[in-house]
Design a protein around this motif. Structure first.
Motif, PDB file in Angstrom:
ATOM      1  N   LYS A 198      50.429 108.128  38.000  1.00 44.55           N
ATOM      2  CA  LYS A 198      51.208 109.318  37.678  1.00 44.55           C
ATOM      3  C   LYS A 198      52.200 108.960  36.589  1.00 44.55           C
ATOM      4  O   LYS A 198      53.189 108.279  36.848  1.00 44.55           O
ATOM      5  CB  LYS A 198      51.937 109.797  38.933  1.00 44.55           C
ATOM      6  CG  LYS A 198      52.746 111.046  38.709  1.00 44.55           C
ATOM      7  CD  LYS A 198      53.287 111.558  40.025  1.00 44.55           C
ATOM      8  CE  LYS A 198      54.074 112.834  39.804  1.00 44.55           C
ATOM      9  NZ  LYS A 198      54.609 113.329  41.077  1.00 44.55           N
ATOM     10  N   GLN A 200      54.501 110.666  33.577  1.00 50.35           N
ATOM     11  CA  GLN A 200      54.955 112.013  33.297  1.00 50.35           C
ATOM     12  C   GLN A 200      56.264 112.026  32.515  1.00 50.35           C
ATOM     13  O   GLN A 200      57.226 111.377  32.898  1.00 50.35           O
ATOM     14  CB  GLN A 200      55.146 112.671  34.661  1.00 50.35           C
ATOM     15  CG  GLN A 200      55.502 114.091  34.670  1.00 50.35           C
ATOM     16  CD  GLN A 200      55.369 114.629  36.098  1.00 50.35           C
ATOM     17  OE1 GLN A 200      54.391 114.365  36.805  1.00 50.35           O
ATOM     18  NE2 GLN A 200      56.379 115.346  36.530  1.00 50.35           N
ATOM     19  N   LYS A 238      51.606 114.708  30.524  1.00 52.57           N
ATOM     20  CA  LYS A 238      51.122 114.197  31.804  1.00 52.57           C
ATOM     21  C   LYS A 238      49.692 113.707  31.663  1.00 52.57           C
ATOM     22  O   LYS A 238      48.756 114.378  32.086  1.00 52.57           O
ATOM     23  CB  LYS A 238      51.163 115.307  32.860  1.00 52.57           C
ATOM     24  CG  LYS A 238      52.556 115.815  33.173  1.00 52.57           C
ATOM     25  CD  LYS A 238      52.493 116.913  34.233  1.00 52.57           C
ATOM     26  CE  LYS A 238      53.845 117.568  34.392  1.00 52.57           C
ATOM     27  NZ  LYS A 238      53.798 118.762  35.239  1.00 52.57           N
TER      28      LYS A 238
END
Ligand code: NAG
Ligand code: NAG
Ligand code: NAG
Ligand code: NAG
Ligand code: NAG
Length: 904
Positions: free
Chosen positions: A180, A182, A225
């Protein structure tokens, strides 16, 4: 405007599980850092960068999460580069659900805590270093098997408008794939957003969909992202594409010249008038052509000047003063920028040839004189801006060389009539001096980094000051209702920038207030009036749904602290104490890590009951000048040299240690060199050579800089004293920056550096060359040279120091050790995976040495034997962390109790 607008950089790395480049100072209880194959043990599974910008004030939170998948503890490193203009406000680590918060303290108190931890034998680390536009924040922590760690860093800054936009230049370098990843930027600008853009240098078609941007009315949003597959550099690769610059730029609507935000009793006023006619400029370029400008620096300066001449408007006047220890004036007076004069100027620039020493005082006074005459004689328009642009790459060493005296002379001559900008080119400049010189005369100082883009840096600086549209701007607020105003008078407003003033509303019953702005335009006086309704509580709480509520107060504090710190640079001592006290009070109250405060993090260690005190500091520009620290390591790859460099790089023929102390290990088999430095405190004595069999030891004692200001803690250290012991000959030698003392069978002989002298005895020779060096030889095969580095006597910061070189070392036994000695019989290494970093001249690489893999950085160090002033560049592979992995054990193993220590 009184100062120029800087562009902003937000660089960050996420934390990387492999050895990474950062500095830990102080004694460390080294847990052997795992290298190379541990890459998969610590998994960074989430990195979130969240920025909330409200009326130019950016509140940034970086959160990184990792898990240790190995069955032993591993070290996770959190590594962020934040803009130099930002203040850290919080940092915390969460390990196994326990939060370890950072605490902001007065610097002295933090330092005491740090020293105490060191003296108790607890490990202590110091985490900071400075880059070109950024400073590095690094923390490492041991993570138990199957455990998780979260790092959270918060910092704040005001985005300054620069050439028509606000900019966040983001460097993304996660180094591994991250599940992840971001970036989320939310912007709220009450004036309305006029454009919003993002660029990413690493963008591929595959990555494009990962970026989203939108704006409408007051709100703007950018997100990035990338999925883990989008991050891959190829379909099944495990390496990441994310490596480069990510930039967010925007501007706000300029329908009204000003905008005032009032929240919770604090207001912030932004003022940027719509496009106006430019006020003519009278510019005197005062250009250093001393010997050290030779080569690329002068070529780049000339390139920049050609471009500046091209960009000069015809209504401007200008002249050149070129100096070394002599002064050359292009024209007798300022001339108009007619095509003929510009052509003539180009010819003059072409003819500039470097030579001689550096006299800063006289050419600047000459420039003031020229401007005075031009005004008296009315050769320049009455309504005009008069600027002096000083460019130098060194310190004054000819004519008046006392910096305070130069400052005084210049200030008295200028009498606040003109503005002086100083540009410090390269590492040899006395930047604090240039900064004071500029700030005292309503200008700013700018560093020009020695790099391939130096000419662009110079042109960029010119573009910022090229278009003044208002002068003598006075922002008037109702005295009885407003207090704690930040700076409100400005000498110039440059097109594309913005004036910001903040203050406190003292009258709670006020419904509105009026601001009058008076200034001079190109043709006539200009007057602007703003009426500010004070918002009701309802309005405020409505707004607070999407802004962070105390931003006006924090922005006020940020500006006030910045201005106090700046004033303090040139205030007289009595005033300085008060300014310092005020800035400190605000830094503590608003929890900013400024040059007066530090953040202390008490971090758990693997061994029970041990803890490590980490301190995050704000660097003060100029502290890293003169001799490079690891992050400011000046570097040029060896293959770069094509044109006529002033100081050729060359293959080192010696092992040595010089400057702050940088160790250079010559590896003739590879025609290359390795280097590292040791960060320790003044007073620490390090063993350089120890040969028990021969009975020879060499130790060096570190000294620091002069304490000019007790709030500025300089980390630079140098060797101030070197001790040599030869047990077989019963000789003890002490070399200081004053003298060489030889103790031989109880006879003491002293040689002052002021005189050339020599001494010859059975098996021992010594030769002192007046104010230069001393050579020692102990029979055949053991010869050392110690070089004296003299700085000028009144230097505000630096002291004289010593460099140590081995000329011949083949006599030493197999068992020779010490920071230099251990390499006397060679060292082998392999370099692979050379890859670029954000500094194109400083690629990183993987080095295999002693069966370990280390991340190293290409750099240069300097050998001062042949060129005392500038040194000769020695390209080398820089090993981070005090040479850890390259040297046997850790650097702390080389600390000895006495300058004449020798092991029996
Ligand atoms: C710093 O951050 C930690 C973790 O989010 C939080 O608990 C703490 O209250 C913050 N400190 C300040 C002064 O905001
Ligand atoms: C990627 O890996 C898969 C499964 O191992 C394989 O089928 C595929 O051919 C690989 N693709 C490439 C481009 O190597
Ligand atoms: C004014 O200009 C004239 C002509 O350029 C020059 O001769 C004279 O010296 C100047 N006066 C001053 C005070 O500089
Ligand atoms: C600084 O001086 C002013 C008066 O000149 C005084 O009011 C203020 O309290 C002083 N501030 C500090 C922190 O000493
Ligand atoms: C010592 O200094 C002198 C004078 O600067 C120089 O000529 C000589 O080469 C130096 N000696 C060594 C060994 O560096």
């Amino acid at each position: 405007m009184g100062r120029l607008l800087l562009s902003f950089t937000l660089l960050f790395y996420t934390f990387s599980p492999i050895n990474s480049d950062f500095v830990i100072e102080g004694i460390r209880n080294i847990q052997k850092r795992s290298t190379g194959k541990s890459v998969n043990d610590i998994e960074v599974y989430s990195v979130i960068i969240s920025s909330q910008v409200t009326s130019r004030f950016a509140h940034n939170v970086i959160t990184s999460r990792a898990v240790n998948r190995a069955d032993t503890s591993k070290e996770a490193i959190f590594n962020v580069d934040l803009p130099k203009t930002a203040f850290i406000t919080n940092f915390s680590m969460i390990i196994d659900g326990v939060t370890y918060p950072g605490e902001i303290k007065e610097k002295e108190a933090a330092k005491k805590q740090y020293d105490k931890a060191v003296s108790r034998g607890q490990t202590a680390g110091l985490v900071r270093a400075s880059g070109r536009k950024t400073e590095k924040f690094t923390v490492s922590v041991n993570v138990a098997p199957e455990s998780k760690v979260t790092f959270e860093l918060v910092y704040e800054e005001m985005l300054k408008r620069h050439l028509g936009k606000y900019e966040m230049f983001i460097k993304v370098q996660p180094k591994t794939l991250i599940r992840k990843y971001q970036i989320e930027v939310n912007i709220h600008e009450p004036q309305g957003i006029s454009f919003l853009d993002t660029q990413a240098s690493f963008l591929t078609n595959n990555l494009k969909p990962a970026i989203e941007k939108s704006f409408s009315g007051e709100k703007g949003h950018v997100s990035f992202k990338p999925t883990i597959d989008q991050q891959r550099s190829c379909a099944n690769c495990t390496s990441t594409l994310l490596d480069g610059d990510f930039t967010v730029t925007y501007d706000v609507n300029r329908e009204t010249p000003g905008n005032i935000q009032v929240v919770n009793g604090y207001f912030v006023h932004f003022f940027a008038p719509p496009k106006l006619t430019c006020v003519p400029k009278n510019v005197i370029y005062v250009i250093d052509r001393s010997g050290s400008m030779w080569g690329r620096k002068m070529d780049q300066t000339k390139d920049a000047l050609y471009q500046i001449l091209k960009d000069t408007s015809e209504h401007d006047h200008f002249n050149f003063i070129v100096f070394d220890n002599n002064i050359i004036q292009w024209k007798d007076s300022l001339v108009k920028a007619t095509p003929e004069n510009l052509e003539d100027a180009r010819k003059f620039v072409r003819s500039i040839f470097p030579r001689g020493w550096t006299n800063i005082n006289d050419p600047v006074l000459k420039a003031v004189d020229l401007l005075n005459k031009a005004h008296e004689n009315k050769t320049v328009p009455e309504r005009s801006v008069s600027l002096i642009v000083l460019l130098t790459d060194g310190e004054a060493n000819s004519g008046e060389s006392n910096p305070s005296k130069i400052q005084e002379n210049v200030r008295k001559a200028i009498q606040a009539k003109y503005t002086l900008y100083s540009l410090g080119f390269g590492h040899g400049v006395d930047f604090p001096f240039l900064e004071k010189l500029a700030l005292e005369n309503s200008g700013i100082a700018r560093r020009i980094y020695e790099d391939s883009d130096a000419h662009l840096q110079l042109q960029g600086f010119y573009n910022e000051i090229a278009n003044p549209t208002l002068i003598n701007i006075e922002m008037q607020y109702p005295e009885n209702a407003i207090a704690d105003l930040t700076e409100n008078n400005f000498k110039h407003y440059f097109e594309g920038s913005e004036i910001v003033v903040a203050g406190r509303v003292t009258d709670n019953d006020l419904n509105s207030f009026t601001v009058d702005i008076n200034a001079e335009g190109a043709d006539e006086p200009k007057k602007y009036t703003e009426n500010v309704p004070l918002p009701s509580m309802d309005d405020v709480s409505k707004k607070q749904q999407y802004i962070f509520g105390d931003f006006t107060e924090r922005l006020w504090a940020y500006l006030t602290i910045q201005q106090l710190l700046e004033k303090r640079l040139y205030a007289d001592p009595s005033e300085k104490a008060n300014l310092t006290a005020q800035a400190l009070q605000l830094s503590l109250k608003f929890k900013f890590v400024t040059p007066l405060t530090s953040m202390v993090v008490t971090k758990p260690e693997e061994k029970e009951k041990e803890e490590e005190i980490l301190i995050a500091d704000k660097l003060v520009d100029g502290q890293d000048r003169f001799f490079s620290n690891p992050a400011s390591l000046q570097s040029y790859p060896s293959y770069q040299s094509t044109s006529n460099y002033a100081y050729p790089s060359y293959q080192s023929t010696t092992n040595f240690v010089d400057s702050d102390p940088h160790f250079v290990i010559n590896v003739p088999e590879k025609s290359d060199a390795l280097c590292f430095n040791i960060q320790e405190k003044p007073g620490v004595i390090l063993n350089l050579i120890e040969d028990r069999q021969l009975g020879i030891a060499v130790n060096g004692e570190l000294i620091g800089n002069k304490k000019t200001d007790k709030n500025v803690i300089s980390r630079e250290t140098y060797f101030g004293r070197i001790g040599i012991v030869n047990r077989a000959l019963k000789i003890i030698i002490e070399v200081t920056t004053e003298k060489v003392t030889v103790l031989n069978h109880k006879n003491r002989e002293t040689f002052l550096w002021q005189k050339t002298a020599s001494l010859s005895e059975e098996g021992f020779n010594l030769e002192v060359i007046k104010r230069s060096n001393v050579t020692f030889s102990f029979g055949e095969g053991a010869t050392f040279v110690i070089i004296l580095h003299e700085v000028w006597k009144n230097h505000p910061v630096h002291r004289d120091f010593l460099g140590f070189y081995t000329l011949d070392e083949h006599k030493f036994s197999e068992g020779v050790h010490g920071l230099l000695g251990q390499f006397f019989h060679g060292i082998d290494f392999e370099i692979s995976n050379v890859h670029k970093t954000d500094n194109p001249d400083k690629p990183d690489a993987t080095m295999k040495v002693k069966n370990k893999l280390l991340t190293v950085t290409r750099g240069v160090q300097k050998d001062y034997r042949k060129d005392y002033k500038n040194g000769i560049k020695v390209p080398c592979w820089f090993v981070h962390f005090n040479g850890e992995g390259l040297i046997d054990g850790t650097h702390a193993d080389y600390i000895v109790p006495d300058i004449f220590s020798i092991a029996y």
